[in-house]
Write an enzyme that holds these catalytic residues in place. Structure first.
Site, PDB file in Angstrom:
ATOM      1  N   GLU A  67      46.564  29.270  38.510  1.00  0.00           N
ATOM      2  CA  GLU A  67      47.349  29.607  39.496  1.00  0.00           C
ATOM      3  C   GLU A  67      47.930  28.723  40.401  1.00  0.00           C
ATOM      4  O   GLU A  67      47.930  28.815  41.676  1.00  0.00           O
ATOM      5  CB  GLU A  67      46.375  30.540  40.706  1.00  0.00           C
ATOM      6  CG  GLU A  67      45.568  31.555  39.588  1.00  0.00           C
ATOM      7  CD  GLU A  67      44.781  32.740  40.557  1.00  0.00           C
ATOM      8  OE1 GLU A  67      44.693  32.237  41.749  1.00  0.00           O
ATOM      9  OE2 GLU A  67      44.326  33.514  39.953  1.00  0.00           O
ATOM     10  N   GLU A  71      40.614  35.380  33.582  1.00  0.00           N
ATOM     11  CA  GLU A  71      39.807  36.008  34.470  1.00  0.00           C
ATOM     12  C   GLU A  71      39.959  37.356  34.408  1.00  0.00           C
ATOM     13  O   GLU A  71      41.037  37.833  34.463  1.00  0.00           O
ATOM     14  CB  GLU A  71      39.773  35.696  35.908  1.00  0.00           C
ATOM     15  CG  GLU A  71      39.570  34.253  36.350  1.00  0.00           C
ATOM     16  CD  GLU A  71      40.039  33.686  37.762  1.00  0.00           C
ATOM     17  OE1 GLU A  71      40.224  34.566  38.569  1.00  0.00           O
ATOM     18  OE2 GLU A  71      39.943  32.330  37.993  1.00  0.00           O
TER      19      GLU A  71
END
Ligand SMILES: *[C@@H]1O[C@H](CO)[C@@H](O)[C@H](O)[C@H]1NC(C)=O
Ligand SMILES: *[C@@H]1O[C@H](CO)[C@@H](O)[C@H](O)[C@H]1NC(C)=O
Ligand SMILES: *[C@@H]1O[C@H](CO)[C@@H](O)[C@H](O)[C@H]1NC(C)=O
Ligand SMILES: *[C@@H]1O[C@H](CO)[C@@H](O)[C@H](O)[C@H]1NC(C)=O
Ligand SMILES: *[C@@H]1O[C@H](CO)[C@@H](O)[C@H](O)[C@H]1NC(C)=O
Ligand SMILES: *[C@@H]1O[C@H](CO)[C@@H](O)[C@H](O)[C@H]1NC(C)=O
Ligand SMILES: *[C@@H]1O[C@H](CO)[C@@H](O)[C@H](O)[C@H]1NC(C)=O
Ligand SMILES: *[C@@H]1O[C@H](CO)[C@@H](O)[C@H](O)[C@H]1NC(C)=O
Ligand SMILES: *[C@@H]1O[C@H](CO)[C@@H](O)[C@H](O)[C@H]1NC(C)=O
Ligand SMILES: *[C@@H]1O[C@H](CO)[C@@H](O)[C@H](O)[C@H]1NC(C)=O
Ligand SMILES: *[C@@H]1O[C@H](CO)[C@@H](O)[C@H](O)[C@H]1NC(C)=O
Length: 572
Positions: A178, A280
């Site tokens: 990210e 995730e």
């Protein structure tokens, strides 16, 4: 009853066997956009995130203990938990991995100085692969807002690879999690440069581990631009940069969601050229609670397996984000025993019901075409020109030749470096100079020659420029006690040193091991006779350099923002 004689024989046999441990897990490799084990079967990641979470910060939730104080005004975490170095914990947790039926765990931080043998062999012997993020909190990753791809970060990544290369069960190394955000995309060329150089290093070691990245979710155009930028066909460029494994941290499936929830993603990735998985998944705060994990049968169903290769449920250990609690186990106060919760039981039931779809057959798979690189646009202000491969030798040569050297008063100098770069660039700018040489701009694709060097060398370079622009007046190399004159430097000046040490930055990885890590955090002194080969990788603020803003150089200390780690647990 067993006689002592046979016991002794057994022990001897074990001793003889142990040094020649057989490969416990089959090798996984990539064919086109799919993963296969050696025997030709399709490989799916049925995984769980295995990372202890630390304390909150103002940025987001971060892993690591926050040591507040004058050295850390941003309250960023300065330590982290290396779960793969805790062999006893891995042994404790293995039965729970087996109850879950996972074949992969994802860990977010490893300290290359520590011993990971126990944990890695426990996992390998149980057929469990590891996806390991190479990043560390604070300055150990590519920064979102002030990115650089510099020697200190490259060397940290290489040291981690060196520490893990001996294990047969490393599935992938992630070069970031990210980092590229919808609000800040300028790090993208640095991430791809990291993928390029890490791939080259792994190739040089004959490693088949994949180079991965874990992307944050967002609007479909953002997700697509990031995915395409990381995987696109750069075959015409040196290094041929592209990731091998695309991860999407995706939380759109909430509770007992509709079975068509992933349809949009499926069509978006229908023609993607590299293996993709959910790095995730597992949204919280949904109904019913505990989580029902109804995305699992969908994710592993033939309706999705043409596009996706599984995912990692979030998260084994207790982890909170924005008020939600994701953990599936709690530990006793002495860490000796594990108690599972309803999330765990439901995930175990879903994971254990999965039957892998073994198609397409590996022999029938052709290299999928890679996407075209997204063009620079107002909605995607990212250059397709990548920064060069960081070069320790060239940066070390430069450091030795500079006249005014950063000499930190404290071993914990990472915040200081950013602050001082801001101050020095401000002063040098007022004197008519420019910090372009140490800047790196992912929007324009303009990379200053010194931008690939450790931040302490960047700072030393600007100190030297300022000092020289003041005709080497001694008080121009003070910086309130943070700088010292290097009388061994000679009189040609910093610009000439740069030109002679770094004649042509290049995108070709030169095979070399990372410098030996010296635990004492002292930056290079600039004195080539004083231990200068070992400390050039000692770095600072995430490769952060200043960004030119209309000739005014802004200090980074107030602008560092959330590092990659800061968005670890972020949901959209
Ligand atoms: C978080 O902070 C609290 C209080 O400062 C401390 O007791 C605890 O050990 C910290 N947890 C971690 C994982 O660092
Ligand atoms: C790694 O572990 C060593 C040995 O415990 C320690 O000295 C060092 O500070 C650790 N490094 C990081 C980045 O945490
Ligand atoms: C890029 O990679 C492909 C496939 O591995 C290879 O055939 C090609 O020569 C590479 N191109 C460059 C410029 O390295
Ligand atoms: C989920 O939804 C389906 C259909 O709406 C329903 O049959 C099922 O009972 C629900 N399951 C749970 C656990 O709520
Ligand atoms: C699995 O895929 C088939 C078609 O490929 C579809 O008919 C079925 O509904 C899917 N099941 C689930 C649970 O998604
Ligand atoms: C329990 O484990 C965590 C994570 O590894 C560690 O930070 C903590 O110090 C341990 N606590 C005890 C009491 O050993
Ligand atoms: C990449 O582009 C080159 C040149 O256009 C082309 O020959 C090659 O097939 C492409 N590779 C992939 C995997 O798309
Ligand atoms: C070093 O620079 C920092 C930041 O400007 C300043 O606070 C400090 O006083 C300077 N000197 C020393 C010896 O730390
Ligand atoms: C460089 O290091 C050598 C050896 O330690 C020392 O004799 C010399 O004085 C140093 N020079 C400078 C300019 O610090
Ligand atoms: C070089 O490093 C060694 C070990 O860290 C130390 O004992 C020695 O004094 C250093 N030499 C110089 C010139 O800094
Ligand atoms: C981060 O900064 C510390 C000093 O505060 C240094 O020891 C460490 O090597 C740096 N790490 C990187 C990757 O630059």
């Amino acid at each position: 009853m067993v006689s002592s004689g046979s016991l002794r024989i057994t022990a001897t046999a074990l001793l003889l066997l142990s040094p020649v441990a057989v490969a416990a897990v089959p090798k996984v490799s990539r064919t086109g956009r799919y993963l296969y084990t050696d025997d030709g079967n399709r490989f799916f990641i049925k995984g769980i995130v295995y990372q202890t979470q630390g304390n909150d910060t103002e940025c987001a939730l971060d892993v690591g203990v926050i040591v507040s104080g004058p050295d850390n005004p941003l309250n960023q975490p300065s330590t982290f938990v290396d779960n793969l170095a805790d062999g006893a914990a891995c042994t404790r947790d293995l039965p729970f991995f087996q109850k879950l039926g996972v074949n992969t765990i994802r860990a977010y931080a490893a300290n290359s100085s520590l011993d990971h043998d126990s944990c890695m062999s426990t996992l390998s012997n149980a057929g469990i692969y590891v996806i390991l993020d190479l990043t560390l909190p604070l300055n150990g990753s590519i920064d979102t807002t002030l990115p650089a791809w510099s020697t200190n970060t490259l060397d940290q990544y290489l040291r981690t690879i060196d520490a893990f290369e001996k294990y047969d069960n490393v599935l992938a190394y992630n070069i970031g999690n990210e980092v590229i955000l919808p609000s800040a995309t300028q790090s993208a060329p640095f991430i791809v440069a990291a993928a390029r150089d890490i791939r080259a290093y792994l190739n040089s070691k004959s490693s088949s581990a994949l180079v991965g990245y874990a992307a944050i979710d967002g609007s479909s155009s953002f997700v697509e631009n990031v995915a395409d930028f990381l995987a696109c066909n750069r075959s015409a460029e040196p290094g041929n940069a592209s990731i091998d494994l695309y991860g999407l941290n995706d939380y759109q499936w909430c509770g007992n969601a509709s079975s068509n929830t992933f349809n949009g993603l499926n069509s978006q990735f229908a023609n993607y050229g590299v293996p993709a998985y959910f790095s995730e998944f597992g949204s919280e705060d949904c109904s019913p609670n505990p989580r029902v994990w109804t995305e699992v049968p969908v994710m592993f169903n033939s309706s999705m397996t043409d596009v996706w290769s599984g995912g990692c449920a979030f998260s084994y250990f207790s982890a909170s984000s924005r008020g939600h609690q994701f953990g599936m186990v709690t530990l006793s106060s002495d860490n000796s025993t594990v108690t599972t919760n309803g999330d765990f039981d439901n995930l175990a039931a879903q994971f254990n019901a999965v039957k892998f779809v073994n198609s397409p057959a590996q022999v029938s798979v052709k290299a999928a075409p890679l996407p075209a690189c997204p063009a620079t646009a107002s909605s995607w202000p990212v250059s397709n020109t990548l920064p060069p491969t960081p070069d320790d030798t060239a940066c070390g040569c430069l450091a030795d030749a500079l006249s005014c050297v950063f000499q930190p008063p404290t071993p914990d100098y990472m915040v200081l470096v950013g602050e001082l770069i801001g101050i020095a660039c401000g002063l040098y700018g007022q004197a008519g100079g420019s910090c372009d040489d140490i800047s790196a701009d992912g929007e324009t694709g303009v990379y200053g020659t010194v931008g690939m060097c450790d931040p302490t060398i960047k700072l030393t370079y600007i100190f030297s420029q300022y000092y020289e622009s003041n005709h080497r007046a001694p008080d121009a190399c003070l910086f309130s006690g943070n700088a010292t004159i290097n009388s061994a430097a000679g009189f040609n000046g910093a610009s000439a040193a740069m030109t002679s040490c770094i004649p042509s930055p290049s995108a070709t990885f030169t095979l070399s091991a990372p410098p030996v890590l010296i635990p004492v955090a002292t930056p290079r002194t600039g004195n080539s006779t004083s231990n200068s080969t070992s400390t050039s990788s000692q770095g600072s603020t995430g490769g952060a350099g200043p960004k030119s803003a209309g000739g005014i150089f802004v200090g980074i200390s107030g602008a560092v923002g959330c590092l990659v780690w800061g968005t670890l647990w972020t949901l959209l």
